[in-house]
Scaffold this active site. Structure first.
Site, mmCIF file in Angstrom:
data_model
loop_
_atom_site.group_PDB
_atom_site.id
_atom_site.type_symbol
_atom_site.label_atom_id
_atom_site.label_comp_id
_atom_site.label_asym_id
_atom_site.label_seq_id
_atom_site.Cartn_x
_atom_site.Cartn_y
_atom_site.Cartn_z
ATOM 1 N N VAL A 27 0.836 -1.201 0.000
ATOM 2 C CA VAL A 27 0.000 0.000 0.000
ATOM 3 C C VAL A 27 0.868 1.247 0.000
ATOM 4 O O VAL A 27 0.572 2.222 -0.708
ATOM 5 C CB VAL A 27 -0.947 0.006 1.211
ATOM 6 C CG1 VAL A 27 -1.766 1.296 1.243
ATOM 7 C CG2 VAL A 27 -1.896 -1.197 1.159
ATOM 8 N N ALA A 78 3.358 1.173 8.499
ATOM 9 C CA ALA A 78 4.410 0.207 8.835
ATOM 10 C C ALA A 78 3.938 -0.792 9.874
ATOM 11 O O ALA A 78 3.216 -0.462 10.809
ATOM 12 C CB ALA A 78 5.649 0.950 9.347
ATOM 13 N N ARG A 80 5.576 -4.591 11.866
ATOM 14 C CA ARG A 80 6.827 -5.307 12.086
ATOM 15 C C ARG A 80 6.558 -6.776 12.336
ATOM 16 O O ARG A 80 5.731 -7.131 13.172
ATOM 17 C CB ARG A 80 7.553 -4.695 13.296
ATOM 18 C CG ARG A 80 8.905 -5.295 13.557
ATOM 19 C CD ARG A 80 9.502 -4.661 14.798
ATOM 20 N NE ARG A 80 10.845 -5.186 15.053
ATOM 21 C CZ ARG A 80 11.469 -5.050 16.203
ATOM 22 N NH1 ARG A 80 10.890 -4.420 17.210
ATOM 23 N NH2 ARG A 80 12.678 -5.545 16.371
ATOM 24 N N ALA A 81 7.256 -7.652 11.593
ATOM 25 C CA ALA A 81 7.030 -9.086 11.759
ATOM 26 C C ALA A 81 8.248 -9.815 12.293
ATOM 27 O O ALA A 81 8.153 -10.963 12.692
ATOM 28 C CB ALA A 81 6.613 -9.706 10.420
ATOM 29 N N TYR A 148 -3.152 -10.407 15.664
ATOM 30 C CA TYR A 148 -3.013 -9.324 14.688
ATOM 31 C C TYR A 148 -4.139 -8.309 14.854
ATOM 32 O O TYR A 148 -3.910 -7.097 14.970
ATOM 33 C CB TYR A 148 -3.014 -9.894 13.273
ATOM 34 C CG TYR A 148 -3.126 -8.858 12.181
ATOM 35 C CD1 TYR A 148 -2.007 -8.136 11.765
ATOM 36 C CD2 TYR A 148 -4.345 -8.593 11.558
ATOM 37 C CE1 TYR A 148 -2.105 -7.175 10.768
ATOM 38 C CE2 TYR A 148 -4.449 -7.640 10.561
ATOM 39 C CZ TYR A 148 -3.334 -6.934 10.169
ATOM 40 O OH TYR A 148 -3.439 -5.978 9.193
#
Length: 334
Positions: A27, A78, A80-81, A148
């Site tokens: 996106v 943003a 973060r994984a 999530y």
């Protein structure tokens, strides 16, 4: 009664500096391209590359001083994984980091004089599925079903609390599944299956799901960044046309110029098979309904999607085929 505006808002937006976090993502890339096309001043933050504002680790301790200089509006995309480039974090901890990162940025933004913080959340805050005739709305009681979605909700709540304390205007947008050029994940996998002529057991799926083309989402983000009525609000968004998974498959096959192969397998068997394989969540997304009511978005912002579903699918399909051709030009031309 709809408030006026989208165009007036866009004209004013050209006078403001917009900071985009996650500018290198799916996106984010589309957003910064559209901001550039409309000549709206913007500053993209990425985790890697040659961008002047590269921040490898966005977390609760990140110093945003330099990036926030002269900024009027933040669009926070943003997420973060991973803890670094290699080691995956525990899923719950990774989502907790996203919450800390969003609130840390917002606190610094408030101190720096930023006017508005546009947070891109998820329709999953509302829940995972809807029943017939009862689409999700922005006013529904949240019902997050996984870490999530819970993290997105926690971020929303934290941002609105901070807004009450500091005066920073907060706007939240909850999109459903986003598709468009460069899309990956399940949508990209579906295009690969169609392109390779793999039959899909979706012929008996009669659900209804809302989707949003990335260009439509980006357009709404830009409106929400400036419109006076957006402050303090939660908005939902979609293309305005809901489809069953079977219909999506068929229309996407047409956009790709491929034959549509579907088998009418009962949904109960699909869920049983997916459960046995440990992929019940995937089956649910293919079979369950998830509809979104965007009437509040239209009424307050005067916003409607500019790109219809078939046009969006055509653009997505062309991008996919160009990427496939670049990867294997000989095979694609055979």
């Amino acid at each position: 009664m709809a408030r006026a505006p989208a165009w007036d808002g866009l004209i004013k937006a050209a006078e403001k500096m917009i900071l985009v976090t996650g500018a290198g993502g799916f996106v984010g890339t589309s957003l910064v391209c559209e901001l550039a096309r409309r000549r709206i001043p913007h500053r993209g933050v990425t985790r890697r590359g040659k961008n002047p504002f590269v921040i490898p680790n966005i977390d609760g301790q990140t110093d945003w001083t330099a990036a926030l200089e002269g900024v009027d509006v933040i669009v926070h995309l943003a997420s973060r994984a991973h803890s670094d480039g290699t080691a995956p974090l525990d899923e719950v901890q990774a989502q907790r980091n996203d919450v800390d990162a969003a609130l840390n940025l917002a606190r610094q933004a408030a101190r720096s004089g930023v006017k508005r913080f546009v947070f891109i959340s998820s329709i999953k805050v509302n829940g995972e599925a809807t029943t017939a005739g009862q689409p999700f709305t922005a006013a529904d009681r949240p019902d997050p079903q996984n870490s999530y979605a819970q993290a997105k909700l926690d971020s929303e709540l934290g941002l609105f609390a901070l807004s009450r304390d500091t005066g920073l205007e907060v706007t939240v947008i909850r999109p459903p599944l986003v598709y468009g050029p460069g899309v990956k994940a399940n949508f990209g996998t579906m295009m690969q299956w169609i392109d390779r002529g793999i039959p899909m057991p979706l012929g008996a799926v009669n659900n209804k799901r809302s989707f949003v083309y990335v260009g439509n989402l980006v357009d709404l983000i830009i409106v929400a960044a400036e419109h006076s009525g957006a402050a303090g609000e939660v908005f939902t968004v979609s293309d305005g046309e809901d489809m069953s998974t079977t219909e999506l498959y068929r229309r996407l096959a047409r956009a790709l110029g491929r034959q549509c192969w579907v088998m009418p397998v009962p949904t109960s068997l699909l869920k049983l098979g997916a459960t046995m394989l440990g992929r019940r969540d995937v089956a649910n997304r293919l079979i369950d309904s998830l509809q979104v009511d965007c009437s509040k978005t239209r009424e307050i912002l005067g916003w409607v999607p500019r790109i219809d579903v078939d046009d969006g699918l055509q653009r997505t399909a062309r991008s996919f085929q160009q990427a496939e051709l670049a990867l294997d030009p000989i095979a694609r031309s055979a």
